[in-house]
Design an enzyme around this catalytic site. Structure first.
Site, short mmCIF file in Angstrom:
data_model
loop_
_atom_site.label_atom_id
_atom_site.label_comp_id
_atom_site.label_asym_id
_atom_site.label_seq_id
_atom_site.Cartn_x
_atom_site.Cartn_y
_atom_site.Cartn_z
N ILE A 38 -14.60 12.36 16.65
CA ILE A 38 -13.23 13.07 16.72
C ILE A 38 -13.50 14.27 17.78
CG2 ILE A 38 -11.60 14.04 15.33
CD1 ILE A 38 -12.62 12.37 13.07
N THR A 39 -12.59 14.47 18.59
CA THR A 39 -12.36 15.88 19.57
C THR A 39 -11.58 16.68 18.57
OG1 THR A 39 -10.78 15.00 20.72
CG2 THR A 39 -13.06 14.56 21.58
N GLY A 40 -11.90 17.72 18.69
CA GLY A 40 -11.10 18.81 18.13
C GLY A 40 -11.27 18.90 16.55
N SER A 43 -10.96 22.12 12.81
CA SER A 43 -9.90 22.55 12.18
C SER A 43 -8.84 21.51 12.22
CB SER A 43 -9.33 23.92 12.63
OG SER A 43 -9.05 23.54 13.84
N GLY A 44 -7.77 21.89 11.16
CA GLY A 44 -6.63 21.23 11.23
C GLY A 44 -6.69 19.75 10.97
N TYR A 208 3.90 21.34 27.31
CA TYR A 208 3.24 20.25 26.04
C TYR A 208 3.94 18.94 25.87
CZ TYR A 208 1.95 19.15 21.19
OH TYR A 208 1.51 18.62 20.25
#
Length: 350
Positions: A38-40, A43-44, A208
């Site tokens: 999993i990238t990122g 957090s979150g 975005y």
């Protein structure tokens, strides 16, 4: 105390709780023996999903830009499992791996994918989760508009490099995290605009949306190529919804975020609800999922008219060209890294 809105609030609470009940149990071991990247993941949604997969028995590969935050994430993940003392479950050191990478640094990304290749023999699930939002105009080290580079192009390069590990799994899945805000973009900018070689009417909100449109287009283009070349690998776009507790929008002024916080809490989804689509598309039987499809929780949605086969092929060619420009500019790349570049782009070529 006013009770005028109590029925509607109670109804909303029951509806929210009902969605949570539809999620897979945190106590199952449906991911035992699976490897999930999993990238990122510090957090979150990324961290929350990492915890969920780890608790289900998976070996998890976390990415971080800062080693301190990475170690903190590891401790958070370890804290959710009661099975680490179980000798059949594998120890913490065996089921958690941390990799430091700057996704928008091409050389760092190649080093990262090679480290992953040396660490595991297969990958069952890759979740392209890392993302940025709300940035003023800026370019990455490689000269690419940062929303587009982080949210799309870095994952495009990464997946090409990780295809041998995905093909080593009997039933691998790639999950591309997008957003309903992709509907705010009607087309992709030109190559020169994305490479900051010409000016354009830049708005962070629009940038975005463009990157999220690219996520949808990429999912469709990748699905066609996987079906032809690697049918054991499937790909799904995931729309988590508007989720609280993430770091998206962290560049927004702190005062605005503070003022908006109560409203955000009222209309947003929880992290548990946000990762429902991740869990569903990683664990549901493949014959219940359409490769190339867009999913919100356990439900497949129709793409907007902007997500066409023609535009998805345009994105694929654009991404290849951008990567080639980056490699040409990068005089410090070794012969081995240039070989990896050539092999990566050829894996799904016609």
């Amino acid at each position: 105390v006013s009770t005028v809105n109590l029925p509607s609030k109670l109804g909303a609470l029951i509806s929210s709780y009902g969605r949570l009940l539809d999620m897979p149990s945190d106590e199952d071991d449906s991911m035992r023996g699976k490897v999930v990247l999993i990238t990122g993941s510090t957090s979150g949604l990324g961290l929350h999903a990492t915890k969920a997969f780890y608790k289900r028995g998976a070996t998890v590969l976390l990415t971080c830009r800062d080693h301190v935050r990475g170690r903190s994430a590891i401790e958070a993940v370890k804290g959710v499992s009661k099975n680490d003392s179980d000798p059949t479950a594998g120890g913490e050191a065996e089921r958690i791996h941390l990799f430091e990478v700057e996704l928008t640094d091409y050389q760092s990304l190649l080093v990262f994918t090679q480290e992953v290749t040396k660490t595991v023999q297969k990958i069952d699930v890759v979740i392209c989760n890392a993302g940025v939002m709300g940035l003023p105009f800026e370019v990455s080290r490689e000269g690419v508009e940062r929303h587009f580079h982080t949210n799309h192009l870095s994952h495009f390069v990464m997946i090409n490099q990780l295809l041998p590990l995905l093909s080593a799994s009997p039933s691998a899945r790639v999950l591309v995290v997008t957003s309903g805000l992709y509907k705010g973009a009607d087309r992709l900018p030109s190559l020169k605009q994305l490479m900051a070689e010409t000016t354009w009417d830049y708005e962070s909100r629009k940038a975005y949306a463009i990157s999220k449109l690219a996520n949808c287009l990429y999912t469709k283009a990748l699905a066609r190529r996987l079906e032809a070349k690697l049918p054991t690998v499937s790909v799904y776009a995931i729309r988590p919804g508007f989720v609280r507790g993430t770091e998206l929008g962290r560049e927004t002024h702190w005062l605005l975020r503070k003022v908006a916080a109560p409203l955000i809490w009222m209309v947003s989804r929880s992290l548990d609800q946000g990762i429902a689509g991740y869990i569903h598309c990683a664990t549901a039987p493949k014959d219940e999922l359409k490769s190339g499809g867009l999913f919100f929780d356990a439900k497949e949605e129709q793409y907007e008219e902007t997500v066409t086969d023609e535009e998805s092929e345009h994105l694929w060619r654009l991404s290849l060209e951008m990567e080639e420009i980056i490699v040409r500019r990068r005089e410090t790349l070794s012969d081995e890294e240039r070989r990896l570049f050539q092999e990566g782009r050829q894996r799904l070529s016609p």
